[in-house]
Design an enzyme around this catalytic site. Structure first.
Site, mmCIF file in Angstrom:
data_model
loop_
_atom_site.group_PDB
_atom_site.id
_atom_site.type_symbol
_atom_site.label_atom_id
_atom_site.label_comp_id
_atom_site.label_asym_id
_atom_site.label_seq_id
_atom_site.Cartn_x
_atom_site.Cartn_y
_atom_site.Cartn_z
ATOM 1 N N ARG A 136 0.845 -1.346 0.091
ATOM 2 C CA ARG A 136 0.196 0.115 0.023
ATOM 3 C C ARG A 136 1.161 1.274 -0.270
ATOM 4 O O ARG A 136 0.519 2.374 -0.494
ATOM 5 C CB ARG A 136 -0.897 -0.250 1.321
ATOM 6 C CG ARG A 136 -1.984 -1.008 0.968
ATOM 7 C CD ARG A 136 -3.168 -0.888 2.333
ATOM 8 N NE ARG A 136 -2.764 -1.399 3.452
ATOM 9 C CZ ARG A 136 -2.884 -2.516 3.871
ATOM 10 N NH1 ARG A 136 -3.783 -3.353 3.391
ATOM 11 N NH2 ARG A 136 -2.445 -2.739 5.358
ATOM 12 N N ASP A 172 -17.171 -4.635 -1.097
ATOM 13 C CA ASP A 172 -16.896 -5.686 -0.282
ATOM 14 C C ASP A 172 -18.445 -6.412 -0.077
ATOM 15 O O ASP A 172 -19.431 -5.772 -0.280
ATOM 16 C CB ASP A 172 -16.577 -5.285 1.005
ATOM 17 C CG ASP A 172 -15.862 -6.412 1.766
ATOM 18 O OD1 ASP A 172 -14.755 -6.363 1.488
ATOM 19 O OD2 ASP A 172 -16.510 -7.057 2.507
ATOM 20 N N SER A 173 -18.339 -7.892 0.173
ATOM 21 C CA SER A 173 -19.577 -8.518 0.438
ATOM 22 C C SER A 173 -20.343 -8.334 1.920
ATOM 23 O O SER A 173 -21.152 -8.850 2.102
ATOM 24 C CB SER A 173 -19.364 -9.899 0.150
ATOM 25 O OG SER A 173 -18.405 -10.536 0.985
ATOM 26 N N ALA A 228 -18.065 -9.582 -5.503
ATOM 27 C CA ALA A 228 -17.053 -8.892 -6.278
ATOM 28 C C ALA A 228 -17.305 -9.283 -7.509
ATOM 29 O O ALA A 228 -17.442 -8.196 -8.508
ATOM 30 C CB ALA A 228 -15.429 -9.312 -5.914
ATOM 31 N N ASP A 267 -7.760 -7.252 -4.226
ATOM 32 C CA ASP A 267 -7.241 -8.025 -3.191
ATOM 33 C C ASP A 267 -7.982 -8.926 -2.413
ATOM 34 O O ASP A 267 -8.568 -8.878 -1.389
ATOM 35 C CB ASP A 267 -6.607 -6.857 -2.034
ATOM 36 C CG ASP A 267 -5.880 -7.657 -1.010
ATOM 37 O OD1 ASP A 267 -5.522 -8.622 -1.159
ATOM 38 O OD2 ASP A 267 -5.468 -7.023 -0.104
ATOM 39 N N CYS A 272 -3.114 -14.302 -2.272
ATOM 40 C CA CYS A 272 -2.400 -14.734 -0.705
ATOM 41 C C CYS A 272 -2.565 -16.206 -0.999
ATOM 42 O O CYS A 272 -2.489 -16.754 0.279
ATOM 43 C CB CYS A 272 -3.283 -13.894 0.501
ATOM 44 S SG CYS A 272 -5.129 -14.291 0.252
#
Length: 398
Positions: free
Chosen positions: A212, A250-251, A279, A299, A339
């Site tokens: 970031r 976002d969910s 998303a 992300d 990730c």
């Protein structure tokens, strides 16, 4: 609990001698060491089939990873003294790296404490134990953390499904103090309210902090899309760098409410808006709306948690990145992350490149990031290198 010998099968010590610390059940000489005789978390002295010393560790006969090496010094078994040393060593690195007390203090195997994660939020420590061996010495670990850091609060975030593979129960418990569920955290001079008791993971994703920070050098443009925004770490960073409109997707409605709170806290509310939903569905809707952005930030959570998920996971990363690129202005910036340990860097790059071809775009890879130095990579343990963050310039096809 008494230390028991654990004898390896023939030629199974090479990976451990090279520095790895995991021992699988099929690597143990079960005639010399009947696993059924060991208790979960039992300390063991590990030796090769020809009696070469490997190290002190702990075992769990009910787990595929049936033992982990913790100390290679024959004179230093698992003990409160060892935990104090490891915590002091870990703290020395973080104090060298950071001026503020917000970071991952203990990163499991990389800090010589497999099965333990500790995140530091100022005077609060969020502790996560994922193995029976660390569960057995939980009291010693917590006492050592108190002695070294003198925190005002300690929270056990043992609500991860990984514990089930070790036969451990899940739960959240306050060990010390009476912490509030929200507390302030500072990153890049932005202040965020985080929730170490109830938030995702332990409330914050420290592993992306360095990436970031890198965002500043590229310029984010006027309009930014932050997908899987959680509580706004990427999106608010973009707004602070000058973006006039940031859309956070976002969910989780509570996460988006926290985005709004954090934006207001940093006087960025007029620039930041939330969009609730899956998303993929939101990206498709934005495409139908002919929305365009100068920067797209992707992300997502890990799409590949186990090797058997690899095929479907790769397709999910491909779809997400294609949709993201289709919303970018020519020459726009795509910052995309994985990730998933089981998706290596090269595979991730190829997947994004394939997404670009399907979207009719050309990519220029500008930089590759990984997790920050408070999540150090152990060179002999590839599993400790899990995060890939790629910075791309996206152009029309040529």
């Amino acid at each position: 609990m008494k230390t028991q010998p654990l004898i390896l099968s023939k030629d199974q010590e090479r990976r451990l001698i090279a520095g790895h610390c995991w021992i699988y059940s099929n690597e143990v000489d079960t005639k010399a060491t009947p696993l059924k005789d060991l208790q979960p978390g039992q300390p063991v002295a590990i030796r090769s089939d020809h009696d070469r010393w490997i190290g002190h560790g702990y075992a769990n006969p009910h787990s595929l990873i049936c033992a982990r090496v913790v100390s290679r010094d024959p004179t230093q078994p698992l003990s409160p003294t060892l935990w104090l040393k490891r915590i002091h060593d870990a703290l020395a690195l973080r104090e060298r790296l950071y001026t503020r007390p917000f970071y991952r203090l203990i990163f499991g195997e990389s800090d010589g404490m497999p099965g333990l994660v500790v995140d530091r939020y100022g005077d609060l420590l969020a502790v996560q134990i994922t193995t029976a061996g660390m569960e057995r010495v939980q009291g010693e670990i917590l006492a050592a953390l108190e002695q070294v850091l003198r925190p005002k609060a300690i929270v056990l975030r043992n609500d991860t499904s990984v514990r089930e593979m070790e036969g451990l129960t899940q739960g959240v418990e306050v060990i010390l103090g009476s912490p509030e569920d929200t507390l302030p955290l500072i990153e890049n001079d932005l202040e965020f309210l985080v929730s170490p008791l109830t938030g995702q993971k332990t409330g914050w994703f420290f592993d992306q902090a360095e990436n970031r920070t890198r965002l500043a050098r590229y310029g984010v443009g006027r309009r930014v899309l932050d997908v899987c925004s959680y509580i706004g770490a990427w999106g608010l960073r973009a707004a602070a760098l000058g973006a006039e409109q940031v859309v956070c997707v976002d969910s989780s409605l509570p996460a988006l409410e926290r985005v709004a709170d954090n934006a207001a806290r940093n006087r960025l509310a007029e620039r930041v808006q939330g969009r609730h939903g899956d998303a993929f569905e939101v990206l498709r809707a934005l495409r139908e709306e002919d929305a365009r952005f100068d920067t797209v930030l992707l992300d997502p959570p890990a799409f590949i948690k186990r090797r058997k998920d690899e095929k479907d996971g790769v397709q999910a990363y491909l779809r997400l990145n294609r949709l993201g690129m289709e919303l970018l202005e020519p020459g726009g910036l795509l910052v995309t992350s994985s990730c998933s340990f089981h998706m290596g860097r090269d595979v991730f790059v190829r997947t994004v490149q394939q997404a670009a071809r399907r979207a009719g775009r050309t990519l220029q890879l500008l930089e590759t990031g990984q997790q920050g130095p408070d999540h150090p990579v152990h060179p002999a343990i590839p599993e400790t290198a899990y995060l890939k963050t790629l910075f791309f310039r996206v152009l029309p096809e040529f």
